[in-house]
Design an enzyme around this catalytic site. Structure first.
Site, mmCIF file in Angstrom:
data_model
loop_
_atom_site.group_PDB
_atom_site.id
_atom_site.type_symbol
_atom_site.label_atom_id
_atom_site.label_comp_id
_atom_site.label_asym_id
_atom_site.label_seq_id
_atom_site.Cartn_x
_atom_site.Cartn_y
_atom_site.Cartn_z
ATOM 1 N N GLU A 1 0.768 -1.183 -0.031
ATOM 2 C CA GLU A 1 -0.086 0.033 0.004
ATOM 3 C C GLU A 1 0.636 1.246 -0.095
ATOM 4 O O GLU A 1 0.452 2.332 0.621
ATOM 5 C CB GLU A 1 -0.818 0.018 1.239
HETATM 6 C C1 LIG Z 1 2.442 -9.747 0.813
HETATM 7 C C2 LIG Z 1 2.094 -8.563 -0.291
HETATM 8 C C3 LIG Z 1 0.783 -8.263 -0.597
HETATM 9 C C4 LIG Z 1 0.700 -7.309 -1.510
HETATM 10 N N1 LIG Z 1 -0.524 -7.039 -2.243
HETATM 11 C C5 LIG Z 1 -0.722 -6.444 -3.313
HETATM 12 C C6 LIG Z 1 -2.159 -6.238 -3.813
HETATM 13 O O1 LIG Z 1 -3.018 -6.755 -3.325
HETATM 14 N N2 LIG Z 1 -2.043 -5.405 -4.878
HETATM 15 C C7 LIG Z 1 -1.205 -4.848 -5.505
HETATM 16 O O2 LIG Z 1 -1.368 -4.091 -6.570
HETATM 17 N N3 LIG Z 1 -0.057 -5.085 -4.843
HETATM 18 C C8 LIG Z 1 0.011 -5.618 -3.755
HETATM 19 N N4 LIG Z 1 1.590 -5.591 -3.121
HETATM 20 C C9 LIG Z 1 2.638 -5.120 -3.734
HETATM 21 C C10 LIG Z 1 2.963 -3.819 -3.066
HETATM 22 O O3 LIG Z 1 2.256 -2.857 -2.854
HETATM 23 C C11 LIG Z 1 4.488 -3.360 -3.587
HETATM 24 O O4 LIG Z 1 5.243 -4.368 -3.399
HETATM 25 C C12 LIG Z 1 4.903 -2.071 -3.070
HETATM 26 O O5 LIG Z 1 4.112 -1.010 -3.584
HETATM 27 C C13 LIG Z 1 6.444 -1.742 -3.429
HETATM 28 O O6 LIG Z 1 6.614 -2.096 -4.781
HETATM 29 P P1 LIG Z 1 7.909 -3.133 -5.183
HETATM 30 O O7 LIG Z 1 7.898 -4.324 -4.517
HETATM 31 O O8 LIG Z 1 8.058 -3.205 -6.752
HETATM 32 O O9 LIG Z 1 9.028 -2.188 -4.848
HETATM 33 P P2 LIG Z 1 10.053 -0.932 -5.395
HETATM 34 O O10 LIG Z 1 9.036 -0.039 -5.954
HETATM 35 O O11 LIG Z 1 11.019 -1.621 -6.144
HETATM 36 O O12 LIG Z 1 10.633 -0.280 -4.254
HETATM 37 C C14 LIG Z 1 11.965 -0.822 -3.909
HETATM 38 C C15 LIG Z 1 12.470 0.150 -2.763
HETATM 39 O O13 LIG Z 1 12.726 1.404 -3.419
HETATM 40 C C16 LIG Z 1 11.800 2.456 -2.891
HETATM 41 N N5 LIG Z 1 11.367 3.265 -3.878
HETATM 42 C C17 LIG Z 1 10.796 3.095 -5.198
HETATM 43 N N6 LIG Z 1 10.380 4.097 -5.699
HETATM 44 C C18 LIG Z 1 10.959 5.075 -5.264
HETATM 45 C C19 LIG Z 1 10.822 6.552 -5.247
HETATM 46 N N7 LIG Z 1 10.251 7.112 -6.431
HETATM 47 N N8 LIG Z 1 11.336 7.324 -4.265
HETATM 48 C C20 LIG Z 1 12.081 6.969 -3.247
HETATM 49 N N9 LIG Z 1 12.087 5.562 -2.900
HETATM 50 C C21 LIG Z 1 11.593 4.489 -3.952
HETATM 51 C C22 LIG Z 1 10.857 1.778 -2.197
HETATM 52 O O14 LIG Z 1 10.341 2.551 -1.268
HETATM 53 C C23 LIG Z 1 11.464 0.518 -1.633
HETATM 54 O O15 LIG Z 1 12.323 0.715 -0.402
HETATM 55 C C24 LIG Z 1 1.868 -6.509 -2.218
HETATM 56 C C25 LIG Z 1 3.189 -6.768 -1.843
HETATM 57 C C26 LIG Z 1 3.365 -7.731 -0.788
HETATM 58 C C27 LIG Z 1 4.707 -8.116 -0.449
#
Ligand SMILES: Cc1cc2nc3c(=O)[nH]c(=O)nc-3n(C[C@H](O)[C@H](O)[C@H](O)COP(=O)(O)OP(=O)(O)OC[C@H]3O[C@@H](n4cnc5c(N)ncnc54)[C@H](O)[C@@H]3O)c2cc1C
Length: 567
Positions: free
Chosen positions: A426
């Site tokens: 989220e």
């Molecule tokens: C158990 C679980 C349930 C989930 N359920 C859902 C769901 O129901 N529906 C859904 O759509 N998604 C879901 N997600 C996905 C979740 O919302 C994402 O994992 C989350 O938004 C982060 O995206 P990412 O994993 O690609 O990390 P990334 O976006 O790759 O981020 C990696 C790191 O980089 C940082 N970062 C990335 N971009 C920036 C920026 N512009 N500025 C500063 N820092 C940045 C982040 O804060 C993080 O620390 C779920 C994830 C998990 C683990």
């Protein structure tokens, strides 16, 4: 140890701290009388204690799994879902026209917190439904509302949110899922989504997916994204689940915690969907669900913190080690430190979330832009501080248990593993903090300043009776004001972003001081004032280190090159 729903805490916060009387006095929420609220809290609490809490460990030991393409939920989860659905806990705040109770989000927030404390993995399912219900209420056509809302509110059908793709996590605008118009008002949705919570289950008759995808003429980035409702089974002429749609669960993730909640890779292969909101207006529509879920995820953190606290306290009251007056570890000063930190932070985070929900309710009931701005400001703070409180408290809970905390049977470790994700999904902590210092400061910091004014006014008034508590709260608030002005004045956004996380946590610390002070004023000779004194003396001072960091800019962060970081 069995979970006990902290009803008296909610009741105290509603009656004395977060201004719930204003909500109950509005015409919109005139049904939320003291009697109704009290009955709702105790009924929900009972269900959490008796039905959901026993499922917590089962979900951890026997995760949801995919068996020949069929999703098998953890043992007992179907019964848990049935209890949630039949109790009406999916639709507490949903529109009564479609079967909801129409009660304030403040009440939903308290109930959701109890469900999270008792069984986080399962609670994610009704949380997803609540968010989708709100999104459909605001953005769907009347036909879609009439068909889907009653089924979701009753819990016959469940719901998901589909944003994330492998290359599009925090950067949702990078998504590549596509939607092709069919010419009959429906669309064919194709693409792969990852990390979809409760992407399927074996207890609801249908699963309703809200999916972000791009129409052929959608521009790149978030502005070209549209939102579609894509059901697992396409409703027949009578509105019952009909033929299977062209979508499937490809796999279920193996995670560090939250095992009972299936986190799915979803494949949509020309699945039939219906547009929700305007073409290319998908992000705005999905934000209704996301804001709902952000409040909910903050509440998940607080709920797990409460469960972990109760566990740790019971252990500390029982474990004999070393010489203490009572003979148990509860009388060691360092154990007391841990227990008091846990308790004081839970109160602070719970108050922030309930105040956030109260602002949402007031905005809905009055249409007042200031309430909407207050709700918007508090959402990233409540989400991130709630999650961090959950993580910190659960980790401290392991420590209180000593070696037994590292042993799975005690259950302390599960809280810590399960709650970790609340700072990630989220919108990560980083994304929440950037939202706070950028989007939520587009008013030049006015909403923040208005809130800080209120906190200072109250501290000023409290000086007469509680100068030792009021003084530090006033001074801390003034330092947040200075930091806010510094942040708003930064022209280079990276200087703001560099301090954003520290600023958010400091703001939350000061809000916590404010709500503790309010509690102390209402209970000057009782335990609330003692807890407030502890928080203000021991935890509030953290704000000053955080604020120094918030105003240190980005230069030092980027001083080492990536090569130098590797070397
Ligand atoms: C158990 C679980 C349930 C989930 N359920 C859902 C769901 O129901 N529906 C859904 O759509 N998604 C879901 N997600 C996905 C979740 O919302 C994402 O994992 C989350 O938004 C982060 O995206 P990412 O994993 O690609 O990390 P990334 O976006 O790759 O981020 C990696 C790191 O980089 C940082 N970062 C990335 N971009 C920036 C920026 N512009 N500025 C500063 N820092 C940045 C982040 O804060 C993080 O620390 C779920 C994830 C998990 C683990």
């Amino acid at each position: 140890m069995p979970y006990r729903a902290p009803i008296s805490d909610y009741q105290f916060l509603l009656d004395h701290v977060v201004g719930f009387d204003q909500v109950a006095a509005t015409e919109t929420f005139s049904d939320a009388s003291a009697d109704v609220v009290s009955a709702i809290l105790s009924e929900a609490g009972k269900m959490c204690e008796e039905i959901l809490a026993p499922l917590q460990r089962a979900g951890d030991l026997e995760p949801a799994r995919l068996e020949n393409g069929v999703l098998r939920s953890s043992p007992g989860y179907g019964d848990g879902w049935k209890a949630i659905a039949e109790g009406g806990w999916v639709g507490i705040s949903a529109d009564p026209e479609y079967g909801g109770m129409g009660l304030p989000m403040t009440i939903t927030t308290a109930v959701n917190e109890m469900m999270s404390a008792s069984c986080l993995s399962l609670q994610l399912a009704p949380l997803m439904a609540q968010g989708q219900i709100e999104a459909l209420e605001h953005h769907a056509s009347d036909e879609l509302k009439a068909l889907y809302l009653p089924k979701m509110i009753s819990g016959e059908w469940s719901a998901t949110m589909n944003l994330t793709e492998a290359q599009a996590g925090s950067d949702v605008g990078a998504l590549t899922s596509k939607a092709q118009p069919n010419g009959d008002g429906t669309f064919s949705v194709s693409g792969q989504k990852i990390f979809i919570s409760w992407g399927d289950n074996d207890f609801a008759e249908n699963v309703c997916h809200l999916v972000l995808a791009r129409l052929p003429d959608g521009v790149p980035g978030t502005k070209g994204i549209s939102l579609f409702l894509v059901p697992k089974y396409i409703p027949d002429a009578d509105g019952n689940p009909g033929v299977a749609n062209d979508l499937k669960v490809v796999s279920v993730e193996h995670k560090m915690g939250l095992h009972g909640s299936p986190t799915c890779v979803m494949q949509f292969d020309g699945a039939k969907g219906w547009l929700v909101g305007p073409e290319h207006g998908g992000m705005a529509a999905m934000f209704t669900m996301m804001n709902n879920a952000r409040l909910g995820v903050g509440g998940q953190g607080v709920g797990v913190a409460e469960g972990a606290y109760q566990h740790a306290l019971a252990y500390a009251l029982d474990r004999k080690q070393g010489r203490t007056p009572s003979g148990t570890i509860i009388d060691h000063a360092d154990v007391r430190r841990m227990i008091m930190d846990m308790r004081a932070d839970i109160f602070a985070a719970r108050a922030i979330l309930l105040a956030n929900a109260t602002a949402i309710d007031m905005a809905k009931a009055t249409g007042d832009a200031d309430w909407a701005a207050r709700a918007a400001l508090l959402t990233p703070i409540g989400k991130s501080f709630g999650a961090r409180t959950g993580i910190r408290v659960a980790e401290t809970g392991v420590q209180v248990h000593g070696g037994m905390g590292f042993v799975e049977e005690t259950g302390a470790a599960q809280y810590s593993r399960d709650v970790r994700v609340t700072a990630i999904y989220e919108g990560t902590d980083g994304i929440q903090a950037m939202d706070l210092v950028a989007r939520k400061m587009m008013d030049g910091g006015e909403a923040a300043s208005n809130l800080l004014d209120e906190i200072e006014d109250q501290a000023e008034r409290a000086r007469a009776t509680m100068p030792d508590l009021a003084g530090p709260v006033w001074e801390a608030t003034e330092t947040v004001r200075e930091a806010t002005e510094w942040l708003v004045a930064q022209k280079d956004m990276n200087d703001r972003f560099a301090g954003a996380t520290a600023y958010l946590q400091a703001f939350a610390r000061v809000l916590g001081g404010h709500y503790h002070l309010t509690a102390a004023l209402a209970d000057p000779d009782g335990p609330r004032a003692k807890l407030a004194r502890y928080y203000i003396n021991a935890l509030l001072p953290e704000h000053s280190g955080l604020l120094a960091r918030a105003q240190s800019g980005a230069d030092d962060l980027f001083a080492l090159s990536p090569d130098e970081l590797v070397a």
